[in-house]
Write an enzyme that holds these catalytic residues in place. Structure first.
Site, mmCIF file in Angstrom:
data_model
loop_
_atom_site.group_PDB
_atom_site.id
_atom_site.type_symbol
_atom_site.label_atom_id
_atom_site.label_comp_id
_atom_site.label_asym_id
_atom_site.label_seq_id
_atom_site.Cartn_x
_atom_site.Cartn_y
_atom_site.Cartn_z
ATOM 1 N N TYR A 36 -12.890 -57.642 -89.660
ATOM 2 C CA TYR A 36 -13.135 -57.846 -91.096
ATOM 3 C C TYR A 36 -12.190 -58.859 -91.730
ATOM 4 C CZ TYR A 36 -9.221 -54.861 -92.719
ATOM 5 O OH TYR A 36 -7.988 -54.341 -93.007
ATOM 6 N N TYR A 39 -6.517 -61.671 -98.588
ATOM 7 C CA TYR A 39 -6.688 -61.815 -97.134
ATOM 8 C C TYR A 39 -6.597 -63.282 -96.721
ATOM 9 C CZ TYR A 39 -8.591 -57.055 -97.338
ATOM 10 O OH TYR A 39 -8.770 -55.702 -97.541
ATOM 11 N N HIS A 58 -9.948 -43.364 -95.456
ATOM 12 C CA HIS A 58 -9.065 -44.423 -95.944
ATOM 13 C C HIS A 58 -8.655 -44.220 -97.401
ATOM 14 C CE1 HIS A 58 -7.284 -48.386 -96.135
ATOM 15 N NE2 HIS A 58 -8.066 -48.735 -97.140
ATOM 16 N N ASP A 65 -3.328 -49.325 -99.322
ATOM 17 C CA ASP A 65 -4.099 -50.455 -98.817
ATOM 18 C C ASP A 65 -3.372 -51.765 -99.157
ATOM 19 O OD1 ASP A 65 -6.962 -51.144 -97.656
ATOM 20 O OD2 ASP A 65 -6.746 -52.428 -99.422
#
Length: 360
Positions: free
Chosen positions: A150, A275, A339, A101
């Site tokens: 997202y 992010y 995931h 990730d």
């Protein structure tokens, strides 16, 4: 936990928590969002028993590692700087790298910036993504997937609308780059943006707080919905009292409690700031446009992974784009699973990792 040693190390101006076990070649495990060193608990024990020195940090902003306030502290440069300093502190020149990730995204940057530090890389979930010089990543994602995608939702830091006309553009830019202060609430620490005399919570953190840390983590860990992941405003994770969330079979209540306690102490903001720094990373990495990553790589992904099932990813992985950008990509493994594949199917993942690392 079965002989795992915990320590704090000074790296790149912050104090970082690491969990480690074993002696031998170093395998550095990097977690994603919303995770911790603990996501690698199965791998630490396995690789220590196989003759490796397994090391898993809480990345900057997570768990027991320090969490600087500015969003600019979460760009690829300081975070890769943390990893280089960590590797140096271990007294080795190179490590085997295993990452998932956001850990995988940071690992790709490490392989780009300091390839001599990486002997081989096992990447879970997130393939290399080349820089598009024509468009910033968040702008591109919003154009393709919409405002509820997202990553776009994680960008939103709202100010009280009635105060917007009192803020100069320069001040607004500074706020969006990370002038965040922390205020306590009953549900934990929520970041707020200061706008003169007003305070407004960062939108996604406020939504998470409404549903509670444990429910947020349960929802994220249990999802099997293919990508692209979208989070509707008001109930980003579609949590309701009428439909209780069932834990996945690979996660116990005790394990969930470990995550919950750490995120209640630290909040989700550190992880979300990765992010929020995506477009800054795009600016910082302009000199690496078109670069190839030349370390040896094995890529493993679950067939229901939300990244892998996002439009365009399978084509990139299987139709030559990935191999072109990563010429020493030696193997692609698509497994049944979601995931969080390293926690969901740890024995098979351990076997895949060991088969690859044992070649070197």
């Amino acid at each position: 936990m079965e002989g795992i040693v915990h320590k704090m190390v000074s790296v790149n101006g912050i104090r970082m928590h690491i969990a480690e076990k074993g002696q031998g070649p170093v395998v550095l495990f990097l977690h994603g969002f919303p995770e911790l060193w603990y996501s690698w608990r199965h791998q630490i024990l396995a690789f220590a028993s196989l003759g490796y020195h397994a090391v898993a940090p809480d990345l900057r902003g997570y768990g027991d590692t320090e969490a600087p306030t500015p969003i600019t502290s979460y760009t690829c440069l300081p975070i890769v700087g943390d990893l280089v300093a960590l590797i140096d502190s271990l007294g080795v020149n190179q490590v085997f790298l295993v990452a998932h990730d956001w850990g995988a995204m940071i690992a790709w940057y490490l392989c780009m910036f300091r390839p001599e530090k990486v002997k081989a890389f096992v990447c879970l979930s997130v393939p290399f993504r080349p820089r598009n010089p024509q468009m910033k990543p968040v702008e591109s994602m919003r154009a393709v997937f919409g405002d509820e995608y997202y990553i776009c939702r994680f960008q939103v830091l709202i100010l009280l609308a009635k105060k917007l006309n009192q803020i100069w553009l320069h001040d607004l830019v500074i706020l969006l780059l990370g002038n965040v202060i922390a205020m306590s609430s009953l549900s934990g620490t929520i970041p707020f943006l200061s706008s003169g005399n007003s305070l407004a919570p960062a939108e996604i953190e406020a939504e998470f707080a409404d549903f509670g840390t444990a429910n947020v983590l349960k929802s994220i860990f249990s999802t099997r919905k293919p990508g692209p992941p979208c989070l509707p405003k008001g109930n980003a994770l579609r949590i309701s009292d009428e439909t209780p969330i069932t834990l996945p079979s690979w996660l116990s209540e005790a394990e969930l409690s470990y995550y919950t306690n750490k995120f209640e102490q630290k909040s989700f903001t550190g992880g979300l700031n990765y992010y929020r720094a995506l477009d800054l990373n795009w600016e910082l990495t302009a000199p690496w446009t078109g670069v190839q990553v030349k370390v040896p790589v094995k890529f493993i992904v679950g067939d229901l992974d939300m990244v892998y099932t996002t439009p365009g990813i399978k084509e990139y992985v299987h139709n030559g784009g990935f191999k072109n950008d990563v010429p020493n990509l030696e193997e692609i493994v698509v497994m049944e699973g979601g995931h969080f594949i390293n926690q969901e199917r740890p024995e098979e993942i351990n076997s895949h990792i060991y088969d690859f690392l044992s070649k070197f």
